[in-house]
Design a protein around this motif. Sequence first.
Motif, PDB file in Angstrom:
ATOM      1  N   ALA A 275       0.830  -1.210   0.000  1.00  0.00           N
ATOM      2  CA  ALA A 275       0.000   0.000   0.000  1.00  0.00           C
ATOM      3  C   ALA A 275       0.866   1.262   0.000  1.00  0.00           C
ATOM      4  CB  ALA A 275      -0.929  -0.014   1.213  1.00  0.00           C
ATOM      5  N   VAL A 276       1.929   1.257   0.799  1.00  0.00           N
ATOM      6  CA  VAL A 276       2.808   2.431   0.895  1.00  0.00           C
ATOM      7  C   VAL A 276       3.455   2.754  -0.454  1.00  0.00           C
ATOM      8  CG1 VAL A 276       4.999   3.244   1.880  1.00  0.00           C
ATOM      9  CG2 VAL A 276       3.283   2.172   3.353  1.00  0.00           C
ATOM     10  N   PHE A 277       3.875   1.705  -1.168  1.00  0.00           N
ATOM     11  CA  PHE A 277       4.629   1.914  -2.417  1.00  0.00           C
ATOM     12  C   PHE A 277       3.769   1.789  -3.672  1.00  0.00           C
ATOM     13  CE2 PHE A 277       8.028   0.818   0.562  1.00  0.00           C
ATOM     14  CZ  PHE A 277       8.942   1.821   0.275  1.00  0.00           C
ATOM     15  N   LYS A 278       2.449   1.728  -3.507  1.00  0.00           N
ATOM     16  CA  LYS A 278       1.562   1.551  -4.660  1.00  0.00           C
ATOM     17  C   LYS A 278       1.745   2.647  -5.700  1.00  0.00           C
ATOM     18  CE  LYS A 278      -3.294   1.004  -5.949  1.00  0.00           C
ATOM     19  NZ  LYS A 278      -4.707   0.917  -5.458  1.00  0.00           N
ATOM     20  N   GLN A 279       1.769   3.913  -5.259  1.00  0.00           N
ATOM     21  CA  GLN A 279       1.854   5.033  -6.191  1.00  0.00           C
ATOM     22  C   GLN A 279       3.195   5.085  -6.941  1.00  0.00           C
ATOM     23  OE1 GLN A 279      -0.725   7.126  -7.122  1.00  0.00           O
ATOM     24  NE2 GLN A 279       0.789   7.541  -8.729  1.00  0.00           N
ATOM     25  N   PRO A 280       4.346   5.058  -6.239  1.00  0.00           N
ATOM     26  CA  PRO A 280       5.609   5.097  -6.988  1.00  0.00           C
ATOM     27  C   PRO A 280       5.795   3.890  -7.909  1.00  0.00           C
ATOM     28  CG  PRO A 280       6.008   4.717  -4.638  1.00  0.00           C
ATOM     29  CD  PRO A 280       4.592   5.126  -4.786  1.00  0.00           C
ATOM     30  N   LEU A 281       5.289   2.726  -7.514  1.00  0.00           N
ATOM     31  CA  LEU A 281       5.381   1.543  -8.370  1.00  0.00           C
ATOM     32  C   LEU A 281       4.559   1.736  -9.647  1.00  0.00           C
ATOM     33  CD1 LEU A 281       5.126  -1.221  -5.633  1.00  0.00           C
ATOM     34  CD2 LEU A 281       7.072  -0.912  -7.171  1.00  0.00           C
ATOM     35  N   GLN A 282       3.378   2.304  -9.493  1.00  0.00           N
ATOM     36  CA  GLN A 282       2.549   2.583 -10.671  1.00  0.00           C
ATOM     37  C   GLN A 282       3.208   3.616 -11.564  1.00  0.00           C
ATOM     38  OE1 GLN A 282      -1.314   3.697  -9.153  1.00  0.00           O
ATOM     39  NE2 GLN A 282      -2.013   1.569  -8.994  1.00  0.00           N
ATOM     40  N   THR A 283       3.761   4.665 -10.958  1.00  0.00           N
ATOM     41  CA  THR A 283       4.417   5.722 -11.731  1.00  0.00           C
ATOM     42  C   THR A 283       5.574   5.171 -12.548  1.00  0.00           C
ATOM     43  OG1 THR A 283       3.829   7.362 -10.042  1.00  0.00           O
ATOM     44  CG2 THR A 283       5.605   7.944 -11.565  1.00  0.00           C
ATOM     45  N   ARG A 284       6.308   4.235 -11.975  1.00  0.00           N
ATOM     46  CA  ARG A 284       7.482   3.662 -12.648  1.00  0.00           C
ATOM     47  C   ARG A 284       7.138   2.380 -13.430  1.00  0.00           C
ATOM     48  NH1 ARG A 284      12.291   4.319 -10.450  1.00  0.00           N
ATOM     49  NH2 ARG A 284      12.903   3.342 -12.424  1.00  0.00           N
ATOM     50  N   SER A 285       5.872   2.009 -13.468  1.00  0.00           N
ATOM     51  CA  SER A 285       5.416   0.792 -14.169  1.00  0.00           C
ATOM     52  C   SER A 285       6.176  -0.448 -13.698  1.00  0.00           C
ATOM     53  CB  SER A 285       5.585   0.954 -15.697  1.00  0.00           C
ATOM     54  OG  SER A 285       4.843   2.055 -16.161  1.00  0.00           O
ATOM     55  N   GLN A 286       6.460  -0.492 -12.411  1.00  0.00           N
ATOM     56  CA  GLN A 286       7.186  -1.627 -11.828  1.00  0.00           C
ATOM     57  C   GLN A 286       6.195  -2.565 -11.129  1.00  0.00           C
ATOM     58  OE1 GLN A 286       9.832   0.587  -9.321  1.00  0.00           O
ATOM     59  NE2 GLN A 286      11.483   0.611 -10.830  1.00  0.00           N
ATOM     60  N   LYS A 287       6.588  -3.830 -11.029  1.00  0.00           N
ATOM     61  CA  LYS A 287       5.730  -4.822 -10.382  1.00  0.00           C
ATOM     62  C   LYS A 287       6.397  -5.334  -9.112  1.00  0.00           C
ATOM     63  CE  LYS A 287       3.313  -9.209 -11.082  1.00  0.00           C
ATOM     64  NZ  LYS A 287       3.043 -10.341 -12.003  1.00  0.00           N
ATOM     65  N   LEU A 288       5.656  -5.273  -7.998  1.00  0.00           N
ATOM     66  CA  LEU A 288       6.133  -5.801  -6.723  1.00  0.00           C
ATOM     67  C   LEU A 288       5.364  -7.061  -6.386  1.00  0.00           C
ATOM     68  CD1 LEU A 288       7.708  -5.605  -4.029  1.00  0.00           C
ATOM     69  CD2 LEU A 288       5.828  -4.193  -3.150  1.00  0.00           C
ATOM     70  N   THR A 289       6.076  -8.163  -6.146  1.00  0.00           N
ATOM     71  CA  THR A 289       5.435  -9.406  -5.720  1.00  0.00           C
ATOM     72  C   THR A 289       5.909  -9.746  -4.309  1.00  0.00           C
ATOM     73  OG1 THR A 289       7.195 -10.753  -6.721  1.00  0.00           O
ATOM     74  CG2 THR A 289       5.255 -10.301  -8.057  1.00  0.00           C
ATOM     75  N   THR A 290       5.021 -10.322  -3.522  1.00  0.00           N
ATOM     76  CA  THR A 290       5.363 -10.716  -2.155  1.00  0.00           C
ATOM     77  C   THR A 290       5.032 -12.190  -1.959  1.00  0.00           C
ATOM     78  OG1 THR A 290       3.196 -10.133  -1.236  1.00  0.00           O
ATOM     79  CG2 THR A 290       4.858  -8.380  -1.328  1.00  0.00           C
ATOM     80  N   ALA A 291       5.796 -12.844  -1.102  1.00  0.00           N
ATOM     81  CA  ALA A 291       5.551 -14.268  -0.827  1.00  0.00           C
ATOM     82  C   ALA A 291       6.009 -14.595   0.585  1.00  0.00           C
ATOM     83  CB  ALA A 291       6.283 -15.144  -1.833  1.00  0.00           C
ATOM     84  N   VAL A 292       5.145 -15.265   1.334  1.00  0.00           N
ATOM     85  CA  VAL A 292       5.482 -15.750   2.669  1.00  0.00           C
ATOM     86  C   VAL A 292       5.286 -17.265   2.651  1.00  0.00           C
ATOM     87  CG1 VAL A 292       4.935 -15.677   5.115  1.00  0.00           C
ATOM     88  CG2 VAL A 292       4.755 -13.589   3.756  1.00  0.00           C
ATOM     89  N   MET A 293       6.392 -17.987   2.758  1.00  0.00           N
ATOM     90  CA  MET A 293       6.335 -19.449   2.690  1.00  0.00           C
ATOM     91  C   MET A 293       5.799 -20.039   4.002  1.00  0.00           C
ATOM     92  SD  MET A 293       7.398 -19.612  -0.321  1.00  0.00           S
ATOM     93  CE  MET A 293       8.447 -18.808  -1.535  1.00  0.00           C
ATOM     94  N   GLU A 294       5.439 -21.302   3.939  1.00  0.00           N
ATOM     95  CA  GLU A 294       4.888 -21.999   5.102  1.00  0.00           C
ATOM     96  C   GLU A 294       5.880 -21.971   6.271  1.00  0.00           C
ATOM     97  OE1 GLU A 294       3.120 -26.409   6.343  1.00  0.00           O
ATOM     98  OE2 GLU A 294       3.743 -25.982   4.269  1.00  0.00           O
ATOM     99  N   GLY A 295       5.372 -21.614   7.441  1.00  0.00           N
ATOM    100  CA  GLY A 295       6.192 -21.581   8.640  1.00  0.00           C
ATOM    101  C   GLY A 295       7.008 -20.316   8.808  1.00  0.00           C
ATOM    102  N   ALA A 296       6.845 -19.364   7.862  1.00  0.00           N
ATOM    103  CA  ALA A 296       7.651 -18.137   7.915  1.00  0.00           C
ATOM    104  C   ALA A 296       6.797 -16.891   8.133  1.00  0.00           C
ATOM    105  CB  ALA A 296       8.447 -17.989   6.619  1.00  0.00           C
TER     106      ALA A 296
END
Length: 420
Positions: A275-296
């Motif tokens: 949410a914090v970086f939504k605007q600058p990511l959109q402005t720069r046409s960059q994609k942010l992916t997140t992943a939290v594996m099992e147990g982490a």
Amino acid sequence: MESLKLDRGRLEYLARLPLLLTSSLDVRRVTQVALKHVRDQLKAAASTVYLYETGSGEIQFWALGAGEDSNLQGKKMPAGRGVVGWVIENRKAALVNDTENDPRFFSEIDNELGHKTRNLLCVPLFARGERVIGAVQVLNKQDGDNFNEEDLRFLEQFAAQLGLAVENARLYQALEEKTRQLTVLEKRKNEMITVIGHEFKTPFNIIQTAAQMLVPGLLKDEATREKMLDTIMNGVDRLSRLISEIDNIRYVTAGELQVALAECNLKDIFNELEAVFKQPLQTRSQKLTTAVMEGAGMVRADRALLMVVLTNLLSNAIRFTPDGGQISISAKRSAGMVEIAVRDNGIGIPEDQHALIFEKFYEVGEALQHSSGTYEFKSGGLGLGLATVKAILKAHGSSIELESSEDSGSTFTFRLPAEE
């Protein structure tokens, strides 16, 4: 008679050991060879040297016997965990022939790798002044046999020689690296001053220009006057942030940081960062992916300070990744800890600058090409973000690691204790 031959063989090996350990400046490679011989002498399945990192308090798998599972190389575990942690903390050797019934045994690494440790020997690794720098461990006596006191004495004698060699090598490497860093920093001192001056001069110029436009009688249009006032306020805000950055880094690196450890939900934190970086990511046409594996999903940390760490790392990733680039943040379980990684496919960092970028006021690139900004491509700041990250993680008993090369992106990794 067989026992006598075995004793003689071990003594002969120990007599040859100093020559082996000093045969190359690459002490880690030599240690791997030495560990293989130790493994053979003790008829064990595996042998490992662990080093204790005083800054972060972590225990690293530093060297494994030649031919053993390379997946363990460089892996870290929390201080105090397992028989190794006990040996380092108590400065005593351990002979364990029944790991299942020894409360000190740390089974998580076995579980992760699909191994089964039946028995083990572990002895502390001493440097000069009887300072413990790590431990040596061998696992699983072959043919189902148990380790004995004679095996333990042999491993202690091996560790006594190895500890001195490892410490000498580390001191030599540290001296070489520090000399190289000081040489580079001295050369770039004036450039760094130029960058700092540029960062402060830019908002001053903005404020000065807008203030001159507000001279009575010059602007008749009220809307334009309001715009100039907004410009002045933006310049003042920028100056305030710069001063705050300098004040914060002084506080953080002075050892005054108070860490309030608590249970932290990484999925919630990652969602907040998106949410914090939504605007600058959109402005720069960059994609942010997140992943939290099992147990982490849960870690023990100061949530506010963890947000500062991840915000700085993601800000850098955005600034040094071209428009349309890929950025990711992930968490996975590793040796009883949670390993958090921030990756990008950006411009990367030359290997000779990996240690320098964590120094205060250091920025990658030439000062003459410095461009002030927030999230614009290759825009720079005061060069305090990564120094802040390093200090905060050190206060958590952790450390930051970098994998990067020029034009190949960057991965910043650190570990925090898993919260069950």
